[in-house]
Design an enzyme around this catalytic site. Structure first.
Site, PDB file in Angstrom:
ATOM      1  N   SER A 161      -9.831  -0.186   7.462  1.00  0.00           N
ATOM      2  CA  SER A 161      -9.028  -0.171   6.120  1.00  0.00           C
ATOM      3  C   SER A 161      -8.639  -1.118   5.481  1.00  0.00           C
ATOM      4  O   SER A 161      -8.184  -1.328   4.218  1.00  0.00           O
ATOM      5  CB  SER A 161      -8.177   1.155   6.213  1.00  0.00           C
ATOM      6  OG  SER A 161      -8.928   2.287   6.060  1.00  0.00           O
TER       7      SER A 161
ATOM      8  N   SER B 148      -9.668   2.065   3.312  1.00  0.00           N
ATOM      9  CA  SER B 148      -8.759   2.916   2.548  1.00  0.00           C
ATOM     10  C   SER B 148      -7.861   1.971   1.569  1.00  0.00           C
ATOM     11  O   SER B 148      -7.358   2.284   0.700  1.00  0.00           O
ATOM     12  CB  SER B 148      -8.105   4.004   3.172  1.00  0.00           C
ATOM     13  OG  SER B 148      -7.094   3.218   4.117  1.00  0.00           O
TER      14      SER B 148
ATOM     15  N   LYS C 289       1.026  -1.494   0.115  1.00  0.00           N
ATOM     16  CA  LYS C 289      -0.013   0.088   0.035  1.00  0.00           C
ATOM     17  C   LYS C 289       0.983   1.177  -0.006  1.00  0.00           C
ATOM     18  O   LYS C 289       1.975   1.298   0.665  1.00  0.00           O
ATOM     19  CB  LYS C 289      -0.837  -0.175   1.277  1.00  0.00           C
ATOM     20  CG  LYS C 289      -1.861   1.262   1.349  1.00  0.00           C
ATOM     21  CD  LYS C 289      -2.694   1.017   2.547  1.00  0.00           C
ATOM     22  CE  LYS C 289      -3.941   1.998   2.673  1.00  0.00           C
ATOM     23  NZ  LYS C 289      -4.671   2.049   3.768  1.00  0.00           N
TER      24      LYS C 289
END
Lengths: 472, 99
Positions: free
Chosen positions: A173, A149, A74
């Protein structure tokens, strides 16, 4: 492909790590226009890691536990010399001078970092629509969000363009996008994985955790990342058990709690799938008990006070001095700060910075921030009492499956409220994960959430793994 | 209303955000909605509850201490590599002191 299948193929010399890496990069680059899940590819770094694995194989040396496995990271987790944007215009050209501890451990274990994944700006969002580089599309249904997210990290697993990925979870997330994309995603105990190199959003709530196709692979990846790191003083020194060794599919006699509060306001399809999952756990020999987490309804308000307060402080550093971007309209120092931040941050970041600044401001601190810290203690106490009676807890991850792009962007309060079943685990700091529990009539994946007590990842993985064996 | 446009302007100043007039209007509505929901916390009597600021577990007092040994810091060049503007080994900012 799984960690084990790659290892078997490498050791049988059916394929080289370099071939796997080249193929993975080629496939990921070709597929990316469909989902926008990757922001940056790392071909040079990937090939160098893969060649190192091949040299070890040739020399007959021991291979690390992730040898040759393509992994995506990420883009809020820093990678030395490799652009790390946090999904923000502000950091479009930011090249970190160091690696996150999790990344170092993955590469030391032989993992092959192939790219960085898209996410909501500074990990703030539940739909991945807040990325400055465009939303990610859900590989399962391209007109829908992948969740957020860590939407990119979930999407690459669902799409098959990486075997493993890592994301970050502050209020859901990792679990929510895992649920929306039909993959496994794990939020470990707070402090289990070092946060060094994870761009700070809300420091008392931030976690790094794995995504994968199978529970076993997530367990192995967590095993690699977990453990004390002197670069993060909040990382825990508790020993890391062998998670994978415990996965024998036998969970007879485990007591599993089902919190009634997690079934209010659930979409019908989701509720049916979760009930069916609970039925399967009962068949596996678990004792299902109804439990109560009475402060659940207060958790979203509590979470958004604490998370935004911490975020407003953490995001103060993006001021046009140290992090690449400065407004060209800058006159005085003060104007330079303000213009840079106004031009650089997207709407959701500004909203959270404003909210966090407000709840910490003079005259409001006691009413909001201190109150929220007290409510946090009550939420944590709910779990402590529950785990005195049960070994694990199960429930839904999200009240509904993946929604359409653009469907919820205009109502931030409604978007925040959809985090209801995930924020409590973060507030209490306990390990929790999402494991696929089937699809709705529309074909949308729904995840089963499994939660356990602090540092009891083993029980969480055992439940999820046994469930996976009977549901897939 | 939980929050006024005037308060939003003050908070924007504190947060170093130069919001446009349109952003102020929208922000006031958004914050009002969210703060309205947060009022729910006041239903709880927390007078006897200790605030929780961090997830804590049992650890020795010295668990977070390390040996005091020298180690190589980030080099000046590496530290400045991401500077918006730098020069002479420093981060440069607009002039803050008038002659």
């Amino acid at each position: 492909m799984t960690i084990d299948s790659i290892r078997t193929d490498l050791l049988a010399k059916k394929v080289s790590a370099e071939e796997i890496a080249r193929e993975a990069l080629k496939f990921a680059e070709a597929e990316n226009p469909k989902t926008n899940a990757y922001l940056t590819f790392a071909p040079e770094r990937a090939l160098a890691s893969a060649q190192a694995v091949d040299r070890k194989i040739a020399a007959g040396e021991d291979l690390g536990p992730l040898a040759g496995v393509p992994i995506a990271i990420k883009d809020v987790i820093v990678t030395r010399g490799l652009r790390t944007t946090c999904g923000s215009r502000l950091l479009e050209n930011y090249i970190p001078p160091y690696d996150a501890t999790a990344v170092i451990r993955i590469e030391q274990a032989g993992g092959v970092l192939i790219g960085k994944t898209n996410c909501d700006e500074f990990a703030m969002g539940s739909s991945n629509e807040n990325s400055a580089f465009g939303p990610v599309r859900n590989p399962v249904a391209l007109d829908r969000v992948p969740g957020g997210s860590s939407g990119g990290s979930a999407a690459v697993i669902a799409q098959g363009t990486a075997v493993l990925s890592i994301g970050s979870d502050t209020g859901g997330s990792i679990r929510q996008p895992a649920s929306f994309c039909g993959v496994t995603g794990v939020t470990p105990t707070y402090g289990r994985v070092s946060r060094y190199g994870l761009t700070a959003f809300a420091s008392s709530l931030d976690h790094i955790g794995p995504f994968s196709r199978t529970v076993r692979d997530s367990a192995r990846l967590l095993q690699v990342m977990a453990g004390r790191d002197e670069m993060d003083s909040t990382s825990a020194s508790a020993p890391v058990p062998d998670y994978v060794a415990a996965l024998d599919g036998d969970i007879r006699g485990l007591k599993i709690g089902v919190p009634t509060e997690f079934f209010d306001g659930l979409a019908n399809d989701t509720g049916d799938l979760i009930q069916a999952a609970i039925g399967k756990l009962r068949k596996l020999g678990c004792e299902i008990r109804e439990i109560h987490l009475p402060h659940t309804a207060y958790a979203v308000g509590c979470y958004y006070i604490i998370a935004t307060a911490e975020a407003s402080a953490n995001l103060a550093r993006y001021d046009g001095v140290r992090y690449t971007t400065r407004s060209s309209a800058a006159g005085t120092l003060q104007e330079m700060y303000r213009q840079t931040r106004d031009e650089g941050f997207g709407a959701e970041c500004k909203r959270r910075i404003m909210l966090g600044t407000y709840v910490l401001s003079s005259g409001y601190y006691d009413a909001y921030y201190l109150k929220a810290q007290k409510v946090r203690a009550l939420v944590a106490q709910d779990y402590a009492q529950a785990f005195a009676q049960v070994d694990a807890i199960v429930g839904p991850v999200s009240p509904f499956p993946a929604f359409k792009l653009g469907e919820k962007v205009d109502d931030p309060t409604a978007m925040y409220l959809s985090d209801i079943y995930t924020v409590t685990g973060d507030l209490a700091g306990i390990p929790c994960m999402s494991v696929p529990a089937g699809k709705t009539a529309e074909g949308l994946p729904v995840g089963l959430q499994v939660l356990a007590n602090h540092f009891n990842e083993t029980t969480m993985f055992r439940v999820a793994d046994a469930f996976e064996r009977v549901s897939s | 209303m939980k929050i006024s446009e005037q308060e939003v302007r003050r908070v924007a100043e504190l947060a170093n955000l130069a919001l446009t007039e349109d952003e102020i209007v929208r922000m006031t509505q958004d914050l009002d909605g969210i703060l309205g929901h947060m009022d729910k916390l006041n239903e709880l009597d927390t007078s006897a509850v200790e605030p929780m600021s961090q997830v804590l577990y049992d650890a020795e007092e010295t668990a977070t201490l390390r040996a005091d040994v020298e180690r190589k810091p980030l080099s000046n060049a590496d530290a400045l590599a991401n500077a918006a503007v730098s020069g002479q080994g420093y981060f440069k900012v607009p002039r803050v002191i008038e002659k």
